[in-house]
Scaffold this motif. Structure first.
Motif, short mmCIF file in Angstrom:
data_model
loop_
_atom_site.label_atom_id
_atom_site.label_comp_id
_atom_site.label_asym_id
_atom_site.label_seq_id
_atom_site.Cartn_x
_atom_site.Cartn_y
_atom_site.Cartn_z
N TYR A 88 0.82 -1.21 0.00
CA TYR A 88 0.00 0.00 0.00
C TYR A 88 0.85 1.26 0.00
O TYR A 88 0.34 2.36 -0.05
CB TYR A 88 -0.93 0.02 1.23
CG TYR A 88 -0.21 -0.29 2.52
CD1 TYR A 88 0.60 0.65 3.13
CD2 TYR A 88 -0.32 -1.55 3.12
CE1 TYR A 88 1.28 0.38 4.30
CE2 TYR A 88 0.36 -1.84 4.28
CZ TYR A 88 1.17 -0.88 4.86
OH TYR A 88 1.85 -1.17 5.99
N THR A 111 11.00 10.13 9.66
CA THR A 111 10.32 9.04 8.99
C THR A 111 10.99 8.81 7.63
O THR A 111 12.09 9.28 7.37
CB THR A 111 8.81 9.35 8.91
OG1 THR A 111 8.15 8.32 8.20
CG2 THR A 111 8.48 10.68 8.26
N GLY A 112 10.33 8.07 6.74
CA GLY A 112 10.92 7.80 5.43
C GLY A 112 9.84 7.36 4.45
O GLY A 112 8.66 7.66 4.68
N GLY A 113 10.17 6.59 3.51
CA GLY A 113 11.10 5.47 3.39
C GLY A 113 11.33 4.84 4.77
O GLY A 113 10.54 5.01 5.67
N GLU A 114 12.41 4.12 4.85
CA GLU A 114 12.76 3.56 6.16
C GLU A 114 13.93 4.38 6.71
O GLU A 114 15.05 4.29 6.20
CB GLU A 114 13.11 2.07 6.02
CG GLU A 114 13.67 1.44 7.28
CD GLU A 114 12.85 1.73 8.53
OE1 GLU A 114 11.62 1.63 8.50
OE2 GLU A 114 13.46 2.08 9.56
N THR A 171 9.42 6.98 13.19
CA THR A 171 8.55 5.91 12.69
C THR A 171 9.40 4.95 11.87
O THR A 171 10.15 5.39 10.99
CB THR A 171 7.43 6.49 11.79
OG1 THR A 171 6.68 7.43 12.55
CG2 THR A 171 6.49 5.40 11.33
N THR A 172 9.27 3.66 12.14
CA THR A 172 10.13 2.66 11.50
C THR A 172 9.37 1.35 11.31
O THR A 172 8.38 1.10 12.00
CB THR A 172 11.37 2.39 12.39
OG1 THR A 172 12.11 1.29 11.87
CG2 THR A 172 11.01 2.08 13.84
N SER A 211 5.73 -0.04 12.65
CA SER A 211 4.64 -0.50 11.79
C SER A 211 4.58 -2.03 11.79
O SER A 211 5.61 -2.69 11.63
CB SER A 211 4.86 0.00 10.36
OG SER A 211 4.96 1.40 10.37
N VAL A 216 -1.99 -0.79 9.65
CA VAL A 216 -2.91 -0.27 8.64
C VAL A 216 -4.05 -1.28 8.49
O VAL A 216 -3.81 -2.48 8.30
CB VAL A 216 -2.20 -0.06 7.29
CG1 VAL A 216 -3.18 0.45 6.24
CG2 VAL A 216 -1.04 0.92 7.44
N MET A 264 -5.13 4.55 3.29
CA MET A 264 -5.35 5.73 2.44
C MET A 264 -5.01 5.38 0.99
O MET A 264 -4.01 4.71 0.73
CB MET A 264 -4.46 6.89 2.92
CG MET A 264 -4.91 7.44 4.27
SD MET A 264 -3.83 8.77 4.84
CE MET A 264 -2.70 7.89 5.89
N MET A 318 3.54 6.98 -0.43
CA MET A 318 3.80 7.30 0.97
C MET A 318 5.29 7.22 1.32
O MET A 318 5.78 8.00 2.13
CB MET A 318 2.99 6.36 1.87
CG MET A 318 2.67 6.94 3.20
SD MET A 318 1.55 8.32 3.08
CE MET A 318 0.08 7.59 3.73
N1 SAM Z 1 9.30 2.75 6.96
C1 SAM Z 1 8.68 3.30 8.11
C2 SAM Z 1 7.53 2.44 8.56
O1 SAM Z 1 7.33 1.37 8.00
O2 SAM Z 1 6.86 2.82 9.52
C3 SAM Z 1 8.28 4.76 8.00
C4 SAM Z 1 7.64 5.22 6.74
S1 SAM Z 1 6.00 4.62 6.44
C5 SAM Z 1 5.64 5.50 4.97
C6 SAM Z 1 5.08 5.46 7.70
C7 SAM Z 1 3.71 4.90 7.97
O3 SAM Z 1 2.88 5.13 6.85
C8 SAM Z 1 3.67 3.42 8.25
O4 SAM Z 1 3.03 3.20 9.49
C9 SAM Z 1 2.84 2.87 7.13
O5 SAM Z 1 2.09 1.75 7.51
C10 SAM Z 1 1.97 4.06 6.80
N2 SAM Z 1 1.39 4.00 5.46
C11 SAM Z 1 2.03 3.87 4.28
N3 SAM Z 1 1.16 3.84 3.25
C12 SAM Z 1 -0.08 3.99 3.80
C13 SAM Z 1 -1.38 4.04 3.25
N4 SAM Z 1 -1.61 3.94 1.94
N5 SAM Z 1 -2.42 4.20 4.13
C14 SAM Z 1 -2.21 4.29 5.46
N6 SAM Z 1 -0.98 4.25 6.02
C15 SAM Z 1 0.07 4.09 5.21
#
Ligand code: SAM
Length: 317
Positions: free
Chosen positions: A26, A65-68, A94-95, A118, A159, A189, A312
């Protein structure tokens, strides 16, 4: 700073890299990201200058945050430098957790106070499916490492994906009985070109309340999550509803991407570039961005996808 809708902007989310060691369906395309040229990305010095400029305008909370973020080689030094910026009161990160066994203790020592990890499933096969390449054991080891390192708060972010993990709502929520963690369920989202999810995947936060009638409401803590608790739990359950019940009127955040774009709204394509600017230039551009923050992000659902213009992993969540 107060924006044109009376919201006080105190929270910056800084994406330090677009790269990730997972490929969540996602979040990002299967083939990863098209690596940008080094010159297009913010340097560590520019990131710290941007944090200083944001702090001068009233930013108090910073999320890395990121990416990772943990794939970035100098992440510990970056967090340490960010923690030393005048005005920044709290640094969170956030990781996906998989690199925490090595990095949890150094990050804590560098000044990171809170971690969000996550984790969408506790089933090893499903974990591999949703992340395309990940191993559940690595993420669970990361949670253990985070708890051992003594962060002030550890939250697990799941999610909610209809047909994928709605059957696991009870077991994910039960982590708050096993560990001193909060578990937050976040509505999926519909990002730019992420994922092949049909309308059935977009389930509202109320699905959690339906599955867990024993949840007891908890007083709000000032964040965007609606808070509940399981009887005898060590942590809260948070429900985050950007799709079915948006919280834009209370949005106090702006985002800065790894390539230097300020996004005043996650789901808007409007971006303000800080790349290459000096401190004064950054302050001015940040002011402009905050004053152009829209009142809300518009309708989001399976048919109405985000206008973010990026996935994202290129924004930071
Ligand atoms: N790599 C890190 C991680 O996995 O948490 C940080 C970046 S990630 C983009 C940050 C958060 O965005 C994560 O909790 C991820 O589950 C959430 N995320 C990414 N795409 C999403 C989406 N389409 N809808 C809801 N949450 C989303």
């Amino acid at each position: 700073m107060i924006d044109t809708y009376g919201r006080q902007i105190t929270y910056l989310r800084l994406s330090v890299t677009e790269l990730c060691n997972l490929r969540c369906r996602y979040c990002m395309p299967e083939d990863g990201v098209c690596k940008k040229r080094h010159e297009e990305m913010l340097t560590q010095e520019e990131m710290i200058m941007a944090i200083r400029a944001a702090a001068a305008l009233g930013i108090r909370k910073l999320r890395i945050t990121g990416g990772e973020p943990l794939v970035k080689s100098n992440i510990v030094e970056l967090c340490r430098a960010a923690a030393a910026v005048d005005g920044i009161e709290e640094i969170c990160l956030t990781t996906n957790g998989t690199l925490l066994p090595k990095l949890a203790a150094p990050l804590r020592e560098a000044g990171v106070r809170r971690l969000n990890i996550s984790l969408d499933t506790l089933d090893a096969e499903k974990f591999h499916y949703i992340t395309r390449i990940g191993t559940l054991g690595d993420a669970l080891a990361g949670i253990e490492a985070a708890l051992a390192a003594g962060f002030e708060k550890v939250k697990i972010n799941s999610v909610l994906i209809g047909g994928f993990n709605d059957d696991e709502i009870p077991v994910l929520a039960a982590l708050t009985r096993q560990y001193p963690v909060d578990v937050r369920f976040i509505e999926l989202m519909p990002m730019y070109d992420s994922g092949d999810f049909g309308p059935e995947a977009y389930i509202p936060y109320t699905a959690v309340l339906d599955k867990l009638p024993e949840l007891e409401p908890v007083d709000p803590d000032g964040g965007v999550a609606k808070l509940y608790r399981l009887p005898d739990a060590k942590g809260n359950i948070g429900l985050i509803s950007p799709v079915s019940a948006h919280f834009c009127a209370a949005c106090n955040r702006i985002r800065l991407t790894a390539d230097g774009k300020i996004k005043p709204c996650l789901h808007s394509g409007d971006e303000y570039s800080l790349k290459g600017l000096d401190y004064e230039g950054m302050v001015k551009e940040l002011q402009k961005a905050i004053l152009c923050k829209p009142s809300w992000h518009g309708v989001l659902d399976a048919e109405n996808r985000s206008h973010a213009g990026r996935n994202m992993n290129q924004i930071g969540g």
